[in-house]
Scaffold this motif. Structure first.
Motif, PDB file in Angstrom:
ATOM      1  N   ILE A 238     -14.632 -10.421   3.653  1.00 40.51           N
ATOM      2  CA  ILE A 238     -12.760 -10.115   4.422  1.00 40.51           C
ATOM      3  C   ILE A 238     -12.428 -10.480   5.675  1.00 40.51           C
ATOM      4  CG2 ILE A 238     -13.835  -7.735   5.738  1.00 40.51           C
ATOM      5  CD1 ILE A 238     -10.011  -7.630   3.708  1.00 40.51           C
ATOM      6  N   ASP A 239     -12.900 -10.856   6.566  1.00 40.01           N
ATOM      7  CA  ASP A 239     -11.792 -11.627   7.589  1.00 40.01           C
ATOM      8  C   ASP A 239     -11.893 -13.092   6.399  1.00 40.01           C
ATOM      9  OD1 ASP A 239     -14.654 -10.909  10.314  1.00 40.01           O
ATOM     10  OD2 ASP A 239     -14.670 -11.852   7.919  1.00 40.01           O
ATOM     11  N   CYS A 242      -8.960 -13.610   4.365  1.00 37.74           N
ATOM     12  CA  CYS A 242      -7.598 -13.112   4.988  1.00 37.74           C
ATOM     13  C   CYS A 242      -7.403 -14.396   5.568  1.00 37.74           C
ATOM     14  CB  CYS A 242      -7.566 -12.100   5.985  1.00 37.74           C
ATOM     15  SG  CYS A 242      -7.714 -10.877   5.350  1.00 37.74           S
ATOM     16  N   MET A 243      -8.751 -15.012   6.415  1.00 36.97           N
ATOM     17  CA  MET A 243      -7.742 -16.347   6.645  1.00 36.97           C
ATOM     18  C   MET A 243      -7.414 -17.535   5.718  1.00 36.97           C
ATOM     19  SD  MET A 243     -10.126 -18.836   9.633  1.00 36.97           S
ATOM     20  CE  MET A 243     -10.911 -17.775   9.436  1.00 36.97           C
ATOM     21  N   LEU A 260      -9.430   0.360   1.771  1.00 38.50           N
ATOM     22  CA  LEU A 260      -9.032  -0.678   2.755  1.00 38.50           C
ATOM     23  C   LEU A 260      -8.522  -1.616   2.779  1.00 38.50           C
ATOM     24  CD1 LEU A 260      -8.173  -0.012   6.128  1.00 38.50           C
ATOM     25  CD2 LEU A 260      -9.735  -0.029   6.166  1.00 38.50           C
ATOM     26  N   TYR A 261      -9.889  -2.570   2.023  1.00 36.39           N
ATOM     27  CA  TYR A 261      -9.698  -3.894   2.121  1.00 36.39           C
ATOM     28  C   TYR A 261      -8.679  -4.364   1.049  1.00 36.39           C
ATOM     29  CZ  TYR A 261     -14.432  -3.887   4.112  1.00 36.39           C
ATOM     30  OH  TYR A 261     -15.523  -3.081   5.001  1.00 36.39           O
ATOM     31  N   ASN A 263      -5.935  -2.174   0.807  1.00 33.12           N
ATOM     32  CA  ASN A 263      -4.402  -2.201   1.222  1.00 33.12           C
ATOM     33  C   ASN A 263      -4.339  -3.401   2.248  1.00 33.12           C
ATOM     34  OD1 ASN A 263      -3.500   0.203   3.981  1.00 33.12           O
ATOM     35  ND2 ASN A 263      -2.983  -0.057   2.278  1.00 33.12           N
ATOM     36  N   ILE A 264      -5.153  -3.773   2.953  1.00 33.91           N
ATOM     37  CA  ILE A 264      -4.954  -4.477   3.793  1.00 33.91           C
ATOM     38  C   ILE A 264      -4.565  -6.104   3.037  1.00 33.91           C
ATOM     39  CG2 ILE A 264      -5.708  -6.928   5.424  1.00 33.91           C
ATOM     40  CD1 ILE A 264      -7.494  -4.493   6.435  1.00 33.91           C
ATOM     41  N   ASN A 267      -0.836  -5.951   0.676  1.00 36.83           N
ATOM     42  CA  ASN A 267       0.291  -6.441   1.840  1.00 36.83           C
ATOM     43  C   ASN A 267       0.774  -8.109   1.714  1.00 36.83           C
ATOM     44  OD1 ASN A 267       2.102  -3.235   2.305  1.00 36.83           O
ATOM     45  ND2 ASN A 267      -0.124  -3.020   2.137  1.00 36.83           N
ATOM     46  N   LEU A 268      -1.538  -9.057   2.287  1.00 33.04           N
ATOM     47  CA  LEU A 268      -1.237  -9.754   3.232  1.00 33.04           C
ATOM     48  C   LEU A 268      -0.379 -10.474   1.584  1.00 33.04           C
ATOM     49  CD1 LEU A 268      -4.675 -11.452   4.417  1.00 33.04           C
ATOM     50  CD2 LEU A 268      -2.352 -12.440   3.647  1.00 33.04           C
ATOM     51  N   ALA A 270       1.584 -10.493  -0.508  1.00 33.20           N
ATOM     52  CA  ALA A 270       2.622  -9.656  -1.231  1.00 33.20           C
ATOM     53  C   ALA A 270       3.350 -10.209  -0.356  1.00 33.20           C
ATOM     54  CB  ALA A 270       3.275  -7.700  -1.115  1.00 33.20           C
ATOM     55  N   GLY A 271       3.182 -10.377   0.918  1.00 31.39           N
ATOM     56  CA  GLY A 271       4.211 -11.284   1.875  1.00 31.39           C
ATOM     57  C   GLY A 271       3.689 -13.070   1.633  1.00 31.39           C
ATOM     58  N   ALA A 295       3.342  -3.126  -3.101  1.00 31.42           N
ATOM     59  CA  ALA A 295       2.805  -3.135  -1.806  1.00 31.42           C
ATOM     60  C   ALA A 295       3.832  -1.541  -1.477  1.00 31.42           C
ATOM     61  CB  ALA A 295       3.143  -4.335  -0.744  1.00 31.42           C
TER      62      ALA A 295
END
Lengths: 372, 385
Positions: A238-239, A242-243, A260-261, A263-264, A267-268, A270-271, A295
């Motif tokens: 996961i980390d 994201c990177m 949970l991942y 959810n993160i 949103n990421l 979507a941004g 999101a």
């Protein structure tokens, strides 16, 4: 004219009855001559009601044969109770399709740790949340031409709502991962990829730290992957994920992950394409489909200011229409037209238009669409 | 000693190291020293001679980048004496896994450590080395300042934030059970003490480094009890630090806004898992783990600074590694120790080299060797004398 208005009046009566007494709604609705689809609508909190109004206006302008059954279920506005929840469930059993806004969860809890949103999801067993992350044509961000699908398991994982204070000052929260649900979401992801012609599915996890929990998830995904030799399967932590998403998001296609991942990453992602106002999403169970934004935020600070971007909700409503009646493509075409035109941009995309302006533009587009 | 007396002593020292020219205000440097001074033990901050630092080269590219850093420090004439130690897991008396006693002794004496990447073996029977170090020295705070590097372009500019992550509990408590076959339960632990400690560290860091606000990142709408406790403790600690603005934000909102406009964030404090994810996200914004420094603060004045990238076994021994991450962590270490002059010199040399783009390692877009990159930085440092 007589018969026509008669047919129109009938659904209205059925609707008002269903709001006052839930028992009647459980009976199967009478067959209609004009084959309207009935859809459950839960506006939710924050800007939810405004977005729903936008959807209704656009559907009306497009003469879309959908009728909404509204339920105002809300925890923060004190309109939540077991009866209301059951009403919504009853309506869902009939209609099978719903469109909803975000039901906000207050941080203070009275008794039960699970929020109404979680309970609705669990009761309907909406295990798969699919978010379509597509760059808007005509709106450029730091990463353009993105086309990702994020599939998230939404009934278990970290959102188990199983928490307790074992000793004063020490709180334990349980994260539950089961093989059955992991297999189910993995199968859903691969089936989705196959159906939509996608080439790769990447599982996101943290199995190097949570060896048993995420290890089980990863193992389930790998097992299911073997049944789909045509689709490439990879996994990523996961980390690192994201990177990579902020450095090179093009390496991903379909992503599947626990709660949970999800959810993160929802949103990421979507941004990356423009924010919570432009990404549609839906939740599926074996029997039901619920359409919402990708999101999920109530965006309470925008209430009443007419600044919320209805694109996400309209795109989701268009997706819903495609599911209900695949021939009716007009709404989706028009929403994307509007965005393309790039004259009508709401605050979050850097413009000054209001929600109303955007809806009016879409409606105008619909009225002038060529009739084939 | 009264605040003013401290201040003038520090200013005199800064002048000595050329980091302060009377009349010119450099608040960050003063306050960083103040920060170091305020920590529990005062490790010979005013450098009356050589200070010992334990260096753990690590695995893979670790030894190469460690020697690169040592070379650069020599060129900059930094008054540091390195004590090299290796950490491999050994089974102590009682069957518990621990780090070698020489390493522990050295760290306890010097209190400051610099660590290269350590290999985490899969299925070796012992927990990861990073975890062992964390438990041995009670490294409760992981601090990662993410500042955009001029000269290394990413789509995100003007990033200047710090992520402070609680490093001992939370989701990484390692408590997992198989309840029945096919059902696994992982326990996330949040305690009052740990939450309070990290919140206090975050606010002190903000105060000492002139940061305007601290944002607590949480998911208390879902994990109402556990993150609720974390949030309550943050709020309580915020009461004692009225000069620093305190805000709270949901994790998903932070992720959403971070990729759209990272300039909105300042200091972020959060429990373990969110911290892991967000700190890597922020590292991605400025260019990846190869250029991100990181420090771990422990409970008895111990501080270990490290590079957070992996061991890169595929390029180990080929002189291709990029020592920037370890170098910037070493600079962070110098600032923690109070050697601001040297820190500034080395940092400037490093950034200038990257900005010039003539001698860059492969991951930064060039094709020079690690030794060439190191030599270039050494040259610049010496030219600055």
């Amino acid at each position: 004219p007589q018969g026509l208005s008669g047919a129109r009046l009938q659904p209205l009566c059925v609707r008002s009855l269903s709001l006052t007494s839930s028992r009647n709604a459980l009976e199967s609705p009478p067959a209609r001559a004009d084959s309207t689809f009935k859809v459950t609508m839960v506006p939710g909190d924050g800007v939810g009601p405004e977005l729903m109004t936008a959807v209704k206006e656009v559907f009306k302008a497009g003469d879309v044969p959908v009728e909404f059954e509204e339920f105002h279920l809300s925890e923060v506005q004190n309109m939540a109770s077991e009866e209301k929840l059951n009403e919504v469930l009853g309506s869902m059993k009939n209609n099978r399709v719903a469109i909803k806004g975000k039901i906000h969860t207050p941080m203070e809890y009275k008794g039960e740790l699970a929020s109404y949103e979680m309970r609705l999801r669990r009761k309907l067993d909406l295990f798969a949340n699919v978010v379509h992350v597509n760059s808007l044509p005509g709106y450029s961000t730091r990463h353009n031409n993105l086309d990702l699908v994020i599939i998230r398991e939404q009934t278990e994982g970290e959102y188990s709502s199983l928490e307790h204070e074992s000793v004063a000052g020490v709180v334990e929260c349980l994260k539950i991962i089961t093989r059955e649900k992991s297999r189910r979401i993995a199968k859903f992801a691969f089936d989705y990829a196959t159906k939509k012609g996608r080439s790769k599915v990447t599982a996101v996890h943290k199995a190097n730290i949570m060896k048993l929990g995420d290890g089980l998830f990863l193992q389930s995904c790998a097992e299911v992957a073997e049944l789909y030799p045509k689709i490439k399967y990879e996994n990523i932590i996961i980390d690192n994920c994201c990177m990579q998403l902020v450095q090179n998001p093009y390496q991903f296609d379909v992503l599947v992950m626990p709660n949970l991942y999800g959810n993160i990453i929802d949103n990421l992602a979507a941004g990356l394409v423009g924010g919570a106002g432009v990404v549609p999403g839906e939740s599926y169970s074996a029997e039901y489909a619920v359409f919402e934004t990708g999101a999920r935020h109530p965006f309470a600070q925008a209430v009443g200011r007419n600044i919320a971007n209805p694109t996400a909700m309209l795109l989701s409503a268009a997706n819903m229409l495609l599911v209900l009646s695949p021939q009716n493509q007009c709404v989706s075409v028009c929403v994307s037209l509007c965005v393309c035109v790039s004259q009508v941009r709401t605050r979050d995309l850097g413009g000054y238009s209001t929600t109303g302006d955007f809806v009016r533009a879409v409606v105008a587009n619909l009225r002038h669409r060529p009739v084939y | 000693m009264a605040g003013n007396a401290w201040r003038s002593t520090i200013l005199k020292l800064l002048e000595r190291y050329g980091a302060w020219i009377t009349g010119q205000r450099k608040p960050e440097e003063v306050s960083r020293v103040m920060g170091a001074v305020k920590s529990q033990t005062q490790p010979r901050t005013f450098s009356r001679g050589m200070q010992t630092v334990t260096i753990i080269p690590g695995d893979g590219i670790g030894p190469e980048i460690s020697s690169a850093v040592i070379k650069i420090f020599e060129a900059a004439k930094v008054p540091i004496q390195w004590e090299e130690r290796n950490v491999t897991a050994i089974k102590g008396p009682g069957g518990k896994w621990m780090i070698p006693p020489e390493a522990k002794e050295s760290m306890d004496k010097s209190k400051i450590g610099l660590k290269g990447p350590l290999k985490t073996p899969i299925a070796a029977g012992h927990p990861s080395m990073n975890l062992l170090l964390r438990k041995t020295f009670d490294l409760y705070a992981n601090v990662r300042p993410c500042v955009s590097i001029e000269g290394y372009k990413t789509p995100y500019t003007d990033v200047d934030l710090v992520t402070i992550r609680e490093n001992t509990e939370g989701e990484y408590s390692g408590i997992e059970h198989v309840i029945v076959d096919g059902v696994v339960q992982s326990i996330k632990l949040i305690t009052e003490d740990a939450s309070r400690r990290i919140a206090e560290y975050a606010f002190e860091y903000a105060r000492n480094n002139q940061r305007a606000s601290v944002t607590a990142v949480h998911k208390a709408n879902i994990m109402r009890m556990s993150d609720g406790l974390f949030l309550r403790k943050c709020r309580e600690v915020a009461e004692n630090f009225k000069d620093v603005k305190f805000t709270e934000m949901y994790l998903d909102t932070v992720c959403l806004n971070m990729v759209q406009d990272p300039t909105k964030f300042d200091v972020l404090v959060m429990p373990n898992l969110y911290g892991d994810i967000l700190s890597d996200l922020c590292a991605g914004l400025i260019g990846g783990l190869g250029v991100t420094p990181s420090g771990n603060i422990g409970a008895n004045g111990v501080a270990i600074f490290e590079s957070v990238h992996g061991t890169a076994p595929d390029i180990a021994g080929k002189d291709m590694a990029n020592p920037t991450a370890l170098l910037l962590s070493a600079v962070m270490m110098l600032r923690h120790m109070g050697l601001h002059g040297h820190a500034k010199k080395i940092e400037t040399a490093c950034f200038d080299t990257i900005r010039d783009k003539k001698v860059l390692t492969k991951d930064l877009g060039g094709n020079s060797k690690c030794s060439e990159f190191t030599a270039e930085i050494c040259r610049r440092v010496q030219d600055m004398e």
